[in-house]
Write an enzyme that holds these catalytic residues in place. Sequence first.
Site, PDB file in Angstrom:
ATOM      1  N   LYS A  62      -2.241  -1.523  -3.848  1.00  0.00           N
ATOM      2  CA  LYS A  62      -3.113  -0.355  -3.778  1.00  0.00           C
ATOM      3  C   LYS A  62      -2.286   0.911  -3.861  1.00  0.00           C
ATOM      4  O   LYS A  62      -1.272   0.994  -3.169  1.00  0.00           O
ATOM      5  CB  LYS A  62      -3.864  -0.404  -2.448  1.00  0.00           C
ATOM      6  CG  LYS A  62      -4.637   0.838  -2.104  1.00  0.00           C
ATOM      7  CD  LYS A  62      -5.212   0.735  -0.727  1.00  0.00           C
ATOM      8  CE  LYS A  62      -5.932   2.043  -0.413  1.00  0.00           C
ATOM      9  NZ  LYS A  62      -6.271   2.157   0.958  1.00  0.00           N
ATOM     10  N   LYS A  73       0.860  -1.183   0.000  1.00  0.00           N
ATOM     11  CA  LYS A  73       0.000   0.000   0.000  1.00  0.00           C
ATOM     12  C   LYS A  73       0.895   1.232   0.000  1.00  0.00           C
ATOM     13  O   LYS A  73       1.716   1.421   0.893  1.00  0.00           O
ATOM     14  CB  LYS A  73      -0.899  -0.005   1.241  1.00  0.00           C
ATOM     15  CG  LYS A  73      -1.712   1.274   1.384  1.00  0.00           C
ATOM     16  CD  LYS A  73      -2.729   1.194   2.498  1.00  0.00           C
ATOM     17  CE  LYS A  73      -3.466   2.520   2.648  1.00  0.00           C
ATOM     18  NZ  LYS A  73      -4.513   2.459   3.667  1.00  0.00           N
TER      19      LYS A  73
HETATM   20  C1  PBG Z   1      -7.411   3.288   5.749  1.00  0.00           C
HETATM   21  C2  PBG Z   1      -7.705   3.231   4.308  1.00  0.00           C
HETATM   22  C3  PBG Z   1      -7.543   4.230   3.328  1.00  0.00           C
HETATM   23  C4  PBG Z   1      -8.032   3.704   2.136  1.00  0.00           C
HETATM   24  C5  PBG Z   1      -8.428   2.397   2.398  1.00  0.00           C
HETATM   25  N1  PBG Z   1      -8.208   2.121   3.751  1.00  0.00           N
HETATM   26  C6  PBG Z   1      -7.089   5.622   3.466  1.00  0.00           C
HETATM   27  C7  PBG Z   1      -5.689   5.964   3.655  1.00  0.00           C
HETATM   28  O1  PBG Z   1      -4.793   5.116   3.771  1.00  0.00           O
HETATM   29  O2  PBG Z   1      -5.457   7.166   3.759  1.00  0.00           O
HETATM   30  C8  PBG Z   1      -8.086   4.443   0.838  1.00  0.00           C
HETATM   31  C9  PBG Z   1      -9.092   3.951  -0.132  1.00  0.00           C
HETATM   32  C10 PBG Z   1      -9.450   4.894  -1.209  1.00  0.00           C
HETATM   33  O3  PBG Z   1      -8.805   5.941  -1.443  1.00  0.00           O
HETATM   34  O4  PBG Z   1     -10.442   4.592  -1.866  1.00  0.00           O
HETATM   35  N2  PBG Z   1      -6.073   3.418   6.075  1.00  0.00           N
END
Ligand code: PBG
Length: 324
Positions: A248, A195
């Site tokens: 992601k 991520k």
């Molecule tokens: C929680 C989380 C996030 C997303 C999914 N789980 C936000 C982040 O990391 O700031 C982002 C998903 C999206 O942008 O659709 N940490």
Amino acid sequence: MPFPIQRPRRLRRTEALRGLVRETALSARSLVYPLFVCPGTNVKEEIRSMPGHFRWSVDLVVEECQRANDLGIPAVILFGIPEKKDEAGSGAYDPDGIVQRATRAVKKARPDLLVIGDVCLCEYTSHGHCGVLNGGEVENDRTLELLAKTALTQAEAGADIVAPSDMMDGRVARIRRELDAHGFNGTPILAYAAKYASGFYGPFREAAGSAPQFGDRKAYQMDPANQREALREIALDIEEGADVIMVKPALPFLDVLALARREFDIPLAAYQVSGEFSMVAAAAERGWIDRERILMESLISIRRAGADFILTYFAKEAARLLKC
Ligand code: PBG
């Protein structure tokens, strides 16, 4: 043997021929629909930067889940907007927290619909970081304890899968241990393994009110410049017991997805994140691109790169298009 013997266009002449040699398929059964749940009843509040997406109260999110499931979508992932946020993000692991309540309600209405719990603290902390703070830093090991509690309360509420998205080190192992110790050894972990610290999460943070109040997430999420590091993160999550790994965002990181597909043989997911959705929605609204073509092309590309399934805000729309 080059032209004129070889003519790749021969197999593109008609839709039937193209269909015969098509290498990748997209189906509603490989789509996961992300939803935001908020307190109250009868609430359906549109998210400004994500037209067509809403913050739903528990009663209404149940109905939305049923509509998605009726379109052939097998799974939803739930994000919570709590009544109040605090330093330790206690709303995340409250057995009666917003996601836990929504999970119970959805599972009751639709036992066969898979509910995935996003395991993270950022929607629940007053400072917006994904863990507990020590000075200006997110403290890894203390955060693990809270993530483990979050995953357990979600599983107890009926979540079919838990999905840690925090990027703390060691969270998969810690969550696995917690679940197993409480009789949930059958609950899979979908690890947001690679991520990235991405600007593409902007609209999500508006939706969840989860933008960090100071600094950024670069000290725990990955540097977008790194590819080899993704392999290391994924390998660690697999060692720790992840059942599914995820990359992601999706489209800007297709190289990472393709590489992960080649290197690892466990199921692989991709998250087409909020910013990816909003860019398409905005350009289409201006008439600059064809929304349906672009959304289908982006989803098939993510599948082609190697994703078994995709978390996407286009889930319902794609499922509808796939039906006709
Ligand atoms: C929680 C989380 C996030 C997303 C999914 N789980 C936000 C982040 O990391 O700031 C982002 C998903 C999206 O942008 O659709 N940490």
